[in-house]
Design an enzyme around this catalytic site. Structure first.
Site, short mmCIF file in Angstrom:
data_model
loop_
_atom_site.label_atom_id
_atom_site.label_comp_id
_atom_site.label_asym_id
_atom_site.label_seq_id
_atom_site.Cartn_x
_atom_site.Cartn_y
_atom_site.Cartn_z
N VAL A 1 -26.27 25.33 -42.70
CA VAL A 1 -27.30 26.30 -42.40
C VAL A 1 -26.83 27.66 -42.85
CG1 VAL A 1 -28.70 27.52 -40.50
CG2 VAL A 1 -28.32 24.91 -40.51
N ARG B 1 -10.76 27.48 -41.43
CA ARG B 1 -10.83 26.50 -42.38
C ARG B 1 -11.70 27.16 -43.90
NH1 ARG B 1 -13.32 22.72 -39.86
NH2 ARG B 1 -15.37 23.17 -40.72
N ARG C 1 -30.59 28.67 -25.50
CA ARG C 1 -32.22 28.49 -25.67
C ARG C 1 -32.96 28.50 -24.37
NH1 ARG C 1 -31.37 23.71 -29.96
NH2 ARG C 1 -31.00 25.00 -31.89
N CYS D 1 -34.63 22.02 -34.23
CA CYS D 1 -35.59 22.14 -35.64
C CYS D 1 -36.63 20.98 -35.52
CB CYS D 1 -34.78 21.35 -36.91
SG CYS D 1 -33.73 19.81 -36.08
N GLN E 1 -35.49 11.69 -38.29
CA GLN E 1 -34.84 12.81 -38.37
C GLN E 1 -33.81 12.30 -39.68
OE1 GLN E 1 -35.29 14.10 -34.13
NE2 GLN E 1 -33.54 15.13 -35.13
N SER F 1 -29.30 15.36 -42.85
CA SER F 1 -28.95 16.54 -42.94
C SER F 1 -29.04 17.36 -41.73
CB SER F 1 -29.93 17.26 -44.00
OG SER F 1 -31.42 17.00 -43.69
N GLY F 2 -29.86 16.58 -40.52
CA GLY F 2 -29.86 17.35 -39.39
C GLY F 2 -28.34 17.15 -38.50
N LYS G 1 -34.85 18.37 -25.42
CA LYS G 1 -34.86 19.75 -26.12
C LYS G 1 -36.30 19.67 -26.47
CE LYS G 1 -30.30 20.07 -28.31
NZ LYS G 1 -29.55 19.96 -29.40
N ARG H 1 -32.81 8.66 -35.95
CA ARG H 1 -32.18 8.90 -37.39
C ARG H 1 -32.63 7.97 -38.26
NH1 ARG H 1 -30.37 14.02 -37.76
NH2 ARG H 1 -28.93 13.72 -36.13
N HIS I 1 -37.02 16.42 -41.99
CA HIS I 1 -37.47 15.80 -40.74
C HIS I 1 -39.16 15.53 -40.80
CE1 HIS I 1 -33.60 15.92 -39.50
NE2 HIS I 1 -33.66 16.99 -38.45
#
Length: 352
Positions: free
Chosen positions: A12, A37, A98, A128, A155, A158-159, A212, A233, A240
């Site tokens: 992201v 890192r 949230r 998302c 989904q 990449s999620g 969520k 997934r 997605h």
């Protein structure tokens, strides 16, 4: 305008850099932060090289106007005070805040004005799958109040981040070579498979991801609608998709629903089932999606909008409409939505 990105090396964080450049976001200075890192890594932005600084407690955010954070809920909670204490607006992509009453949860196409009331200097970016769904629900709500939702999400890897995308690609290579696939980022092998679990299970049998969608939808849309979700997934790489069943107080026609969706901001209607077949396959391109009968993640990856198709009456519910949507969850489902929040604040003059 000085902008910070926290978690700059992540999927992201990298998307933030691309979106800010694509949209010619009005910033004068940029500072990147990361973990031990990633500290020291260098990235180019608008022809200039920026080095990732180590995120640490102190006064590094003193001159920052807007901070985009995407380094996980724990990091957001730990550093929120450092980020906001000198007046920076923290637009947070994690789940940390949230559902806090004093933190607005914002999707600009739905509730941009909520971003103006932020007692803690924090605005939360929703999950998302929720973002992509509510952008489509908003025009339906304008026709008749939505009372109930059922959603099945599909989904992509990449999620779960860039490492998860790499793992999926590696699994396909390993299986093609008759090797045992590497499984680290998911509970099970994702290649040639679907996994009906995203995030951890709650006491009610739903996963955290599914809850969520229930809770965030109600907060964003200021609604009493109830959303029952099944989040899955799948082995696509990026973007997605969701199958959504919408129940409204009054029946609405397919024609009215399509017209409202087509006119909505941030949404593109691709709904021409008659195009199924050879012509659709030969005409379609990833750039234009011309000739497609419906949206698919192969084509919606990298796009700004949420794409909608298969709009039809729910034959099991006289007050129901059902549809299919697909969108890039790293873009609109994360970085783009946050940048659009910032653009709104700048437009209305609501940045420090």
């Amino acid at each position: 305008m000085k902008v910070a990105i926290v978690g700059a090396s992540g999927a992201v964080g990298q998307e933030f850099l691309r979106v800010l450049e694509e949209r010619n976001f009005p910033l004068d200075d940029l500072v990147l932060f990361g973990s031990t890192r990633s500290a020291g890594t260098k990235y180019k932005f608008r022809g200039k090289e920026y080095e990732v600084k180590l995120l640490k407690h102190g006064d590094d955010f003193k001159d920052v106007d807007i901070a985009f954070t995407s380094a996980g809920a724990g990091t957001s909670k730990e550093f929120a005070e450092d980020i906001t204490k000198y007046g920076a607006v923290m637009i947070d992509n994690s789940s940390a805040f949230r559902m806090d009453d004093d933190v607005p949860l914002v999707v600009p196409e739905c509730n941009a004005e909520d971003a103006l009331n932020r007692p803690r200097g924090i605005i939360a970016n929703p999950n998302c799958t929720t973002i992509m769904m509510v952008v489509v629900l908003k025009p339906i709500e304008s026709l008749s109040h939505i009372t109930r939702l059922h959603v099945a999400s599909y989904q992509s890897a990449s999620g779960a981040g860039a490492a998860a995308m790499a793992e999926l690609q590696e699994q396909y290579k390993q299986l093609a070579n008759e090797e045992q696939p590497t499984v680290n980022k998911f509970a099970y092998q994702l290649a040639y498979n679907v996994i009906p679990q995203i995030d951890v299970f709650q006491d009610n049998g739903y996963t955290k991801e599914e809850m969520k969608m229930f809770n965030e939808t109600r907060k964003i849309m200021h609604t009493d609608a109830k959303c029952s979700a099944m989040c899955v997934r799948i082995s696509s790489l990026r973007a997605h998709s969701e199958a959504v069943w919408i129940e409204t107080e009054k029946p609405i026609s397919v024609e009215d629903a399509k017209a409202a969706i087509a006119a909505a901001n941030g949404v593109t209607l691709i709904d021409d089932p008659q195009r199924v077949g050879a012509k659709a396959n030969t005409d379609a391109t990833k750039e234009t999606m011309e000739g497609l009968p419906y949206p698919m993640p192969l084509y919606t990856a990298g796009k700004d909008d949420v794409y909608v198709g298969r709009v039809r009456k729910d034959i099991a519910n006289e007050n129901g409409i059902t549809l299919w949507l697909s969108g890039d969850q790293i873009k609109k489902g994360a970085a783009l939505n946050a940048v659009q929040i910032a653009e709104y604040l700048i437009k209305v003059g609501n940045v420090k």
